[in-house]
Design a protein around this motif. Sequence first.
Motif: not given
Lengths: 155, 155, 155
Positions: A130-147
């Motif tokens: 569950r922790g990994l699934a949460w982190i992967v989702g966070l990073f996808a959002t952070f990556s879009m925010a970076y753009r």
Amino acid sequence: MAEVAHMIDTEVFLAFSTYATIVILKMMLMGLFTSYLRLTKKVFANLEDTNLVKTTEDRRKCVRVDPDVERVRRCHQNDLENIIPFVVIGLLYALTGPDLYTALLHFRVFVGSRFIHTVSYLVALPQPSRGLAWIVGLFATFSMAYRVITTALYL
Amino acid sequence: MAEVAHMIDTEVFLAFSTYATIVILKMMLMGLFTSYLRLTKKVFANLEDTNLVKTTEDRRKCVRVDPDVERVRRCHQNDLENIIPFVVIGLLYALTGPDLYTALLHFRVFVGSRFIHTVSYLVALPQPSRGLAWIVGLFATFSMAYRVITTALYL
Amino acid sequence: MAEVAHMIDTEVFLAFSTYATIVILKMMLMGLFTSYLRLTKKVFANLEDTNLVKTTEDRRKCVRVDPDVERVRRCHQNDLENIIPFVVIGLLYALTGPDLYTALLHFRVFVGSRFIHTVSYLVALPQPSRGLAWIVGLFATFSMAYRVITTALYL
């Protein structure tokens, strides 16, 4: 970010609409699941709700906290905390005119991670699933925010 | 979903803006109401907040859980879980170019159902009044999501 | 609200994108901070999460409520209740074609108030610092909602 208005007519925006709708519907199902559990397990948060089921028990005893219901509610809360940021950042990201393939990758990774997160939470899979699934989702959002920040910065 | 950008200039989008703003303002009032109850009933979640009121009691006793405050907070939480999905799906729905009459029907039914839900919750009306208001709002959102998915599907 | 679609290409919309992304990222950091505290203080909400840390304690004792974790969670919840309305109303406000200076003022006041709110909450500054930060943010959102309603009213 010139001619952003035209971005609404792109395939990226259609893809965003589709994935955002799917993941919001998934979030809404958590509310229905909470209600289903409350009715079948006779566990309520308000005294007036106990009239919804037939019971021989003292009705006041049905107003209690149940671990299964709380688990679904924590999962729902985590959805609120993660899916809504995805929708807001994803909308702005779709307007920055990203490459279709890259955008689809972000949307699919995020939505997939949230479905895995939900299953991991409800079935209580061993961590760190569950922790990994949460982190992967966070990073996808952070990556879009970076753009969004690098394309549209205007302070 | 061709020429979606032009949809922003339609009456449907104006109607969406109006109803979304009204229902978000209603949601924000729950926060103000929680604060009002905390100050008048002297019930706080943080020790530092007890300085906001004059009291002869031991201040630590003011950090407690109160059933009336919790009721408003549950109502606020239900708003978060239902009104935010409405706003997201409603925005995408408005961009699919629906018939004005149909769109207004969806927006009015949803916003009306949430006002009934709030009154039912705060006054503790007998069920199923609150349950029905919740379900009607859910269906309005599901119906809009159905149109978004069938009009804009791009996986 | 004529030719709203063109508003997406304005500096107001760029500014909205920037400030909305910043404040949403701030909100997401609260989730990371909660996880960090749970791992370092060994305080979990689910039994399966206790496997994430090495402990000599009985694992069931790690499933408990901790005042520091709850403080961060309350701060996160307050963000959800205030930042999401700002994003929704702010988006519609940006489309009403406000003056750039006025719009920037609203966005900066809101985002600044939320950073002050977070610091006040986490450090437990004496009241009314946190209360004032919350109220200032509310008023910034109400002020934008007023413009949306007066510019775009369509009931």
